[in-house]
Design a protein around this motif. Structure first.
Motif, PDB file in Angstrom:
ATOM      1  N   VAL A  26     -10.672  -0.603  16.510  1.00 30.13           N
ATOM      2  CA  VAL A  26     -10.645  -0.598  15.049  1.00 30.13           C
ATOM      3  C   VAL A  26     -11.927  -1.233  14.522  1.00 30.13           C
ATOM      4  CG1 VAL A  26      -8.140  -0.592  14.847  1.00 30.13           C
ATOM      5  CG2 VAL A  26      -9.322  -2.756  14.974  1.00 30.13           C
ATOM      6  N   LYS A  27     -12.398  -0.711  13.413  1.00 29.75           N
ATOM      7  CA  LYS A  27     -13.597  -1.245  12.770  1.00 29.75           C
ATOM      8  C   LYS A  27     -13.203  -2.278  11.724  1.00 29.75           C
ATOM      9  CE  LYS A  27     -16.248   2.988  13.287  1.00 29.75           C
ATOM     10  NZ  LYS A  27     -16.967   4.062  12.619  1.00 29.75           N
ATOM     11  N   LYS A  28     -14.112  -3.175  11.420  1.00 27.44           N
ATOM     12  CA  LYS A  28     -13.877  -4.173  10.382  1.00 27.44           C
ATOM     13  C   LYS A  28     -13.590  -3.462   9.064  1.00 27.44           C
ATOM     14  CE  LYS A  28     -15.858  -8.103   8.022  1.00 27.44           C
ATOM     15  NZ  LYS A  28     -16.958  -9.063   7.940  1.00 27.44           N
ATOM     16  N   GLY A  29     -12.515  -3.868   8.385  1.00 31.78           N
ATOM     17  CA  GLY A  29     -12.159  -3.283   7.096  1.00 31.78           C
ATOM     18  C   GLY A  29     -11.255  -2.069   7.170  1.00 31.78           C
ATOM     19  N   ALA A  30     -10.957  -1.580   8.376  1.00 31.06           N
ATOM     20  CA  ALA A  30     -10.058  -0.429   8.522  1.00 31.06           C
ATOM     21  C   ALA A  30      -8.623  -0.860   8.234  1.00 31.06           C
ATOM     22  CB  ALA A  30     -10.158   0.142   9.928  1.00 31.06           C
ATOM     23  N   ILE A  31      -7.835   0.020   7.630  1.00 34.68           N
ATOM     24  CA  ILE A  31      -6.431  -0.276   7.359  1.00 34.68           C
ATOM     25  C   ILE A  31      -5.674  -0.241   8.682  1.00 34.68           C
ATOM     26  CG2 ILE A  31      -4.327   0.472   6.204  1.00 34.68           C
ATOM     27  CD1 ILE A  31      -6.126   1.685   4.022  1.00 34.68           C
ATOM     28  N   ILE A  32      -5.036  -1.368   9.027  1.00 30.65           N
ATOM     29  CA  ILE A  32      -4.306  -1.438  10.293  1.00 30.65           C
ATOM     30  C   ILE A  32      -2.798  -1.395  10.098  1.00 30.65           C
ATOM     31  CG2 ILE A  32      -6.120  -2.581  11.620  1.00 30.65           C
ATOM     32  CD1 ILE A  32      -4.657  -5.237  11.077  1.00 30.65           C
ATOM     33  N   ALA A  33      -2.321  -1.763   8.905  1.00 33.19           N
ATOM     34  CA  ALA A  33      -0.874  -1.773   8.681  1.00 33.19           C
ATOM     35  C   ALA A  33      -0.567  -1.673   7.192  1.00 33.19           C
ATOM     36  CB  ALA A  33      -0.261  -3.036   9.253  1.00 33.19           C
ATOM     37  N   THR A  34       0.650  -1.206   6.909  1.00 34.21           N
ATOM     38  CA  THR A  34       1.138  -1.092   5.540  1.00 34.21           C
ATOM     39  C   THR A  34       2.541  -1.678   5.481  1.00 34.21           C
ATOM     40  OG1 THR A  34      -0.097   0.975   5.301  1.00 34.21           O
ATOM     41  CG2 THR A  34       1.579   0.520   3.652  1.00 34.21           C
ATOM     42  N   ILE A  35       2.801  -2.465   4.446  1.00 33.11           N
ATOM     43  CA  ILE A  35       4.148  -2.992   4.181  1.00 33.11           C
ATOM     44  C   ILE A  35       4.677  -2.270   2.941  1.00 33.11           C
ATOM     45  CG2 ILE A  35       5.458  -4.990   3.378  1.00 33.11           C
ATOM     46  CD1 ILE A  35       4.808  -5.675   6.049  1.00 33.11           C
ATOM     47  N   ARG A  36       5.895  -1.734   3.068  1.00 32.80           N
ATOM     48  CA  ARG A  36       6.559  -1.057   1.950  1.00 32.80           C
ATOM     49  C   ARG A  36       7.876  -1.757   1.654  1.00 32.80           C
ATOM     50  NH1 ARG A  36       4.279   4.071   1.127  1.00 32.80           N
ATOM     51  NH2 ARG A  36       2.868   4.668   2.788  1.00 32.80           N
ATOM     52  N   ASN A  37       8.351  -1.590   0.410  1.00 31.83           N
ATOM     53  CA  ASN A  37       9.678  -2.108   0.085  1.00 31.83           C
ATOM     54  C   ASN A  37      10.722  -1.048   0.442  1.00 31.83           C
ATOM     55  OD1 ASN A  37       9.663  -0.229  -2.019  1.00 31.83           O
ATOM     56  ND2 ASN A  37       9.267  -1.756  -3.604  1.00 31.83           N
ATOM     57  N   ILE A  38      11.990  -1.330   0.191  1.00 36.30           N
ATOM     58  CA  ILE A  38      13.045  -0.394   0.598  1.00 36.30           C
ATOM     59  C   ILE A  38      13.006   0.922  -0.191  1.00 36.30           C
ATOM     60  CG2 ILE A  38      14.581  -2.179   1.457  1.00 36.30           C
ATOM     61  CD1 ILE A  38      16.169  -1.894  -1.175  1.00 36.30           C
TER      62      ILE A  38
END
Length: 76
Positions: A26-38
């Protein structure tokens, strides 16, 4: 070979999606994860703090505050 490694943790709970696979670089600044609500709304996106290789990652979608996202190895 990695000169060091560390875990990246969440600072909020929700439904976690970790995008890169184990052994991906992974490169610096790349999106690695997302948190969503229900309801599926994006609550937060996590970015790679530096370039590295994914050594391990969370596969459980239910995540509490302070849960692990991924283990990032810093290459030599």
């Amino acid at each position: 070979l990695c000169k060091s490694s560390y875990w990246i943790y969440t600072d909020t709970g929700g439904i976690l999606s970790v995008h890169p696979n184990v052994t991906d670089i992974v490169k610096k600044g790349a999106i690695i994860a997302t948190i969503r609500n229900i309801f599926g709304d994006v609550m937060k996106e996590y970015l790679a703090p530096e370039k590295g290789v994914v050594i391990g990652k969370s596969v459980n979608p239910v995540n509490q505050t302070g849960g692990r996202i991924l283990h990032l190895g810093i290459l030599k």
